[in-house]
Enzyme design. Structure first.
Site, short mmCIF file in Angstrom:
data_model
loop_
_atom_site.label_atom_id
_atom_site.label_comp_id
_atom_site.label_asym_id
_atom_site.label_seq_id
_atom_site.Cartn_x
_atom_site.Cartn_y
_atom_site.Cartn_z
N HIS A 47 -7.59 0.47 -4.58
CA HIS A 47 -8.41 1.26 -3.65
C HIS A 47 -8.88 2.48 -4.41
CE1 HIS A 47 -6.42 -0.14 0.40
NE2 HIS A 47 -6.99 -1.12 -0.27
N ASP A 106 -13.01 3.44 -0.65
CA ASP A 106 -12.28 3.72 0.59
C ASP A 106 -12.64 5.11 1.08
OD1 ASP A 106 -10.41 3.13 2.50
OD2 ASP A 106 -8.66 3.48 1.24
N HIS A 107 -12.51 5.32 2.38
CA HIS A 107 -12.61 6.64 3.00
C HIS A 107 -13.75 7.49 2.46
CE1 HIS A 107 -8.11 6.63 4.28
NE2 HIS A 107 -8.75 5.53 4.63
N HIS A 151 0.86 -1.19 0.00
CA HIS A 151 0.00 0.00 0.00
C HIS A 151 0.90 1.24 0.00
CE1 HIS A 151 -2.82 3.00 1.48
NE2 HIS A 151 -3.80 2.16 1.21
N TYR A 174 -14.57 4.41 7.41
CA TYR A 174 -15.26 3.19 6.97
C TYR A 174 -16.76 3.22 7.30
CZ TYR A 174 -10.69 1.64 5.70
OH TYR A 174 -9.48 1.56 5.08
N CYS A 193 -3.55 2.49 -4.52
CA CYS A 193 -4.46 3.29 -3.70
C CYS A 193 -4.52 4.69 -4.31
CB CYS A 193 -4.02 3.35 -2.24
SG CYS A 193 -5.13 4.42 -1.30
C1 DNO Z 1 -6.50 3.10 5.74
C2 DNO Z 1 -5.95 1.97 4.97
C3 DNO Z 1 -4.63 1.51 5.47
C4 DNO Z 1 -4.19 0.23 4.78
C5 DNO Z 1 -2.87 -0.30 5.23
C6 DNO Z 1 -2.45 -1.47 4.40
O1 DNO Z 1 -7.64 3.39 5.67
O2 DNO Z 1 -5.93 2.25 3.62
O3 DNO Z 1 -4.72 1.28 6.85
O4 DNO Z 1 -5.13 -0.77 5.04
O5 DNO Z 1 -1.91 0.67 5.19
O6 DNO Z 1 -1.42 -2.14 5.04
#
Ligand code: DNO
Length: 393
Positions: A305, A348-349, A240, A365, A278
């Site tokens: 992501h 995500d987010h 990531h 989340y 990501c």
């Molecule tokens: C946050 C996530 C990170 C991710 C880690 C992967 O929201 O994108 O915590 O899961 O960095 O190891």
């Protein structure tokens, strides 16, 4: 793309039947109850896998199999921890779970200063305020030499902020940076930590003398050690990117930009050594052209992501809607679906909305916010599928 969702296990208030109803196909999860550094036993993996499958979905991606700090700073226990990691990877491979997301960020997994930044429409989202982050670094941590790492505009803003700081505001900054963003993803910190700032300082000290070159060498050492197991079981590792994609607290960061990604992919040139693309983390750096990175690295990407950040003129960044911001998710879906179709993707987010804020979900989340984002991305996916079918792209 496969529509996946990060689910935090049986204690998650968002249940597997709920996810099935909203069209999720694959689950992204981890054995959160196993402490960092310990082996994931095959029977525990099988149990999680069967639970997910009994709800009509599959366990698509592990996020994360955490890399212990001692592997990152090369502590004396590094080789033992790597051996444990290899056994966990082999067990995952035996169970048929072949995509493993991890990160190589020292101490802090990801960082935000505000977890409920209000929008005019009544929703909230995550926000990274440079002045507040500098305040934490300089005035709360009191890290020697910290001021030299910040630009004068941020330092001026920080001075103005310092004049309005209260113990409550300081406390919530510590909670946001050290606990609430970390507790659920990173074994270093947990809710109810008695002295998080002292613990944070102790962790930073572990990295005394570890510069970018050393951290890179430690990542290469780790990857070379695990690749034989990945090849044997067909497991794809996907790192990531660092979030935010820039050095923090004087710590080196090594997955922040084109040159970094190229470096770690070339350093261990095995297809099992790959990337979690990501879009959110990468778009938080104004140095990154996210669609260009996608075009260049799609072939070594194993997991996506989708989220998008907007960088403000003062360097702060906020999470934008999935249809806005710097990431350009529409272009990203076109790029991945033409170069490497079918990769697992999770949104995500997302924003908090319609009562999400009362549910105590993990920061970033939410349920309704992520569901809306998934719907938006599904619309993009359907449009792109039609474009491909009609040979329009
Ligand atoms: C946050 C996530 C990170 C991710 C880690 C992967 O929201 O994108 O915590 O899961 O960095 O190891």
């Amino acid at each position: 793309m496969e529509k996946t969702w990060r689910w935090f296990g049986p204690n998650d208030k968002i249940t597997l039947p709920m996810l099935r109803q909203i069209g999720v196909e694959g689950i992204v999860t981890a054995l959160h109850h196993i402490p960092n550094g310990e082996i994931w036993p095959l029977d525990e993996i099988e149990k999680m896998k069967s639970l997910i499958e009994s709800h009509g979905m599959r366990w698509s991606v592990v996020e994360s199999l955490p890399v212990s700090e001692a592997i990152k700073y090369a502590g004396s226990e590094r080789d033992t921890l790597i051996e444990n990691y290899k056994v966990s990877l082999a067990n995952l491979g035996k169970a048929g779970i072949k995509t493993v997301c991890y990160n190589f960020m020292p101490v802090l997994d990801w960082a935000r200063t505000d977890l409920e930044s209000p929008n005019p429409d009544g929703t909230t989202n995550l926000y990274f305020n440079r002045a507040e982050f500098a305040y934490f670094d300089i005035c709360i941590l009191k890290r020697p030499g910290a001021a030299a790492d910040w630009d004068s505009e941020t330092l001026d803003r920080m001075e103005r902020l310092a004049a309005t700081m209260t113990p409550e505001k300081e406390n919530s900054l510590v909670e946001n940076i050290v606990i609430k963003t970390q507790g659920f993803v990173n074994g270093n910190f947990s809710e109810g930590e008695l002295n998080p700032v002292e613990k944070f300082k102790a962790l930073l000290r572990l990295y005394d003398g570890v510069d970018k070159e050393t951290l890179r060498a430690n990542m290469k050492y780790f990857l070379e050690a695990i690749m034989p197991v990945c090849r044997q079981y067909g497991v794809n590792m996907c790192v990531h990117p660092d979030d935010p994609p820039m050095p923090v607290f004087g710590l080196p960061r090594i997955v922040t930009c084109d040159e970094d990604i190229e470096w770690f992919l070339d350093a261990v040139p095995d297809e099992h050594n790959g990337l979690t693309f990501c879009a959110g983390s990468l778009s938080a750096g104004s140095h990154n052209d996210v669609p260009a990175l996608a075009r260049k690295y799609a072939s070594r990407t194993w997991f996506i992501h989708l989220r998008s950040c907007e960088v403000l003129p003062n360097g702060d960044f906020r999470e934008a809607s999935h249809l806005a911001g710097r990431a350009d998710i529409i272009s990203l879906v076109r790029i991945f679906e033409t170069i490497k179709p079918g990769l697992p993707m999770r949104v995500d987010h997302a924003r908090q909305m319609l009562g999400d804020e009362k549910q105590g979900y993990n920061a970033g989340y939410s349920f309704h916010g992520r569901m809306l984002a998934l719907g938006q991305v599904e619309g993009i996916m359907a449009t792109v599928a039609r474009e491909i079918q009609e040979n329009r792209i």
